[in-house]
Design an enzyme around this catalytic site. Sequence first.
Site, short mmCIF file in Angstrom:
data_model
loop_
_atom_site.label_atom_id
_atom_site.label_comp_id
_atom_site.label_asym_id
_atom_site.label_seq_id
_atom_site.Cartn_x
_atom_site.Cartn_y
_atom_site.Cartn_z
N ASP A 64 18.53 7.06 -2.62
CA ASP A 64 17.70 8.13 -3.17
C ASP A 64 16.65 7.51 -4.07
O ASP A 64 16.85 6.40 -4.61
CB ASP A 64 18.56 9.12 -3.97
N ASP A 120 12.58 4.39 -2.03
CA ASP A 120 11.55 5.37 -1.74
C ASP A 120 11.25 5.24 -0.25
O ASP A 120 10.65 4.25 0.19
CB ASP A 120 10.30 5.08 -2.58
N VAL A 121 11.68 6.20 0.54
CA VAL A 121 11.60 6.06 2.00
C VAL A 121 10.17 6.05 2.51
O VAL A 121 9.93 5.67 3.66
CB VAL A 121 12.42 7.16 2.72
N ASN A 159 17.36 11.70 5.81
CA ASN A 159 17.48 13.03 5.22
C ASN A 159 16.51 13.30 4.07
O ASN A 159 16.24 14.46 3.76
CB ASN A 159 18.92 13.21 4.73
N TYR A 211 4.77 21.68 4.70
CA TYR A 211 6.18 21.40 4.96
C TYR A 211 6.49 21.62 6.44
O TYR A 211 7.13 20.78 7.09
CB TYR A 211 7.05 22.31 4.09
N LYS A 271 7.82 18.87 9.28
CA LYS A 271 9.10 19.04 9.96
C LYS A 271 8.91 19.23 11.46
O LYS A 271 9.76 18.81 12.26
CB LYS A 271 9.86 20.21 9.35
#
Length: 279
Positions: A37, A63-64, A90, A155, A159
């Site tokens: 995370d 930090d993805v 996720n 958003y 997605k």
Amino acid sequence: MKDPENKVAVITGAASGIGRGMAEAFAAVGMRVVLSDVEEPALYAAAAELRDGGADVHAVPADVSQAPDVAALAESALRKYGTVNVLCNNAGIHTGSRPSWESTLDDWAWILGVNLMGVVHGIRTFLPVMIEQGEDAHIVNTASIAGLLTGGSLYGVSKSAVIAYSETVHLELIGGGFKPRISVLCPGVVSTNIFNSHRNRPARFAEAGPFPTGWSEDAARQGFALGLSPRTIGEEVLQAIREERFYILTHPEYAGHIEHRMTQILHGENPTLLPMPGS
């Protein structure tokens, strides 16, 4: 993957919400879990709580949106456990809904960097390792019901892209005869604090667009509190991994909304919205 016991799972966005729910569900069946995370205090607190419950966990801040962070996450997971069998991409954020043209380029860069490029970085980093291992493996990408419905602002855009990318990887894995499988998780409202994503907004993306008129963090918190529990979502994800099921749809009350959109596309009709469940 019929028997996940003792397998190793890496979960991003694992300090809270759906990621934490996955970690709890996985640990309950004897999986070893790497929690990652960007929110370090919450990450270490979650890891400590899971260890206190008897779980074998390893915490790695990342930090993805940054490819080097994801590479370091993979290196740490492999150094700790020697293998990775499950990857849950996720981590996700929400920048608020507003007229999309009022969103700043910082808004776009932040949400696409986390929600989409986080998945890209995860797959590019971990999937070659999974293929090389030659064992059963599974990837779960967290999208949203917003990716299957009309609208959704930034958003929803992010997605929708996660769903399209996941479908592509599924076909590539099957067509190439590779062992790993993939799922895309499309939940509705879940009891998380994604509405409060701005708490982790990086300084490099400081210019934020306005929140919608009448938006209230308290109202958002109350609304999300009525959603499904993250642990319930985690259990559904675990079952989908066992079944090698691609689409994970956790909120059947949205089935009519998906059908409505698909029907309008097939009929060449202009998009319209149905009332949201419970409204």
